[in-house]
Design an enzyme around this catalytic site. Sequence first.
Site: not given
Ligand code: IFM
Length: 400
Positions: A156-157
């Site tokens: 994720n990200e």
């Molecule tokens: O809460 C986060 C998530 O863990 C990853 N993307 C953005 C969300 C909001 O900040």
Amino acid sequence: MRARDFPEGFLFGAATSSHQVEGGNDNCDWWDFELAGGSKDPSGNACEHYGRYPDDIALLRSLGLNSYRFSLEWSRIEPEPGRLDTRQLEHYRQMALACREQDVEPIVTLHHFTLPRWLSERGGVLAPDSTDRFASFCAAAADALEGAARYIVTINEPMVLVLMGYLDGVWPPGRKSPVSAVAAARRLVRWHREAYARIHARHPDMLLGVAKHWIDFQPRERGSATQRRGAQVEDYLFNRWYMRAIRGTYQFIGLNYYSTRYVTSLTRGEPLASADEAHTEMGWSISPQGFQRALRALKEFERPILVTENGIAASDDEARRAYILDHLTAMRHAMREGVPVIGYQYWSLLDNFEWAEGYRPQFGIVAVDRETQERTVRESGRFYGEIARSGRLPHADPQT
Ligand code: IFM
């Protein structure tokens, strides 16, 4: 009856991540970081989703949603290097099966920001053997999910982890070093590529991707050549570089989109919206047009797009309802233009632990009482569920 705006089988769902909802994740780097004061609140028992997941999935289904994105907690599954806890692997397999039993498509993320403590003590992402460690964990996780989950998000990200943890130093491991940030970004490319190779070889039917946080960078003043150039540089460094580096190793593209960021120089954009701009309680500008531009931009990568996150921190639920409607409308426009979107996961199913910001931001379509853990569906959740159920937007212009 008016034609559907979204095709039959479109994956309308909601997302969470392990550390933000499970509670008691005391074997990971974030737990220590929180106790050392790095977050406005410690995560503590979070939403107790570890034990309450059957009810939470049933609640999601009752809203009319047909998919659920959740993540595995590596620090539970591999509490010590090389020792896999089969009961924990079974726990997550059961979660995926609980989704299936209710006709909910599970979308499973293998890494969502947290690291096992033992790995963070050895250097975290930059530990010499981290790629092999991560890929071995991913292979074991995929084996456990065989027959239960098809959509797998490896990381994720990744670029958010790089920025927050290695450049700005406001998340673990708290580094503020451009050299480390570049090394971490390159390492996270290797993490994904190696995880992809191992999972794909063992489970060719699994559909793999990353959840890429994509920011719509725009010049603050359109007439400024410097700002336009700055926006392009940011777009390349934050958005495109990673996706180009992993080209050929994904079956879908996961898009996490939240906002437009305005660039005023050749270096970093302004992270927060200006006071006169529509913005969320995180201070991020609200820009459905930016969502449409992000979706268009991802056509470059020539794979179906699954919106793995989109959402708003808002204590005013009417703002959340409007955000959802405006972003779904923008997504529909992009789909009409030919962007191949296969699903949309609202962030988040539950109000949860928002990392360094603690529990103040409320992203949930379901509110969670911090004392009693009682869940209350918000009106925005019912509104979104109705769109998911019918595949139609309210009052959509049939011409567009
Ligand atoms: O809460 C986060 C998530 O863990 C990853 N993307 C953005 C969300 C909001 O900040």
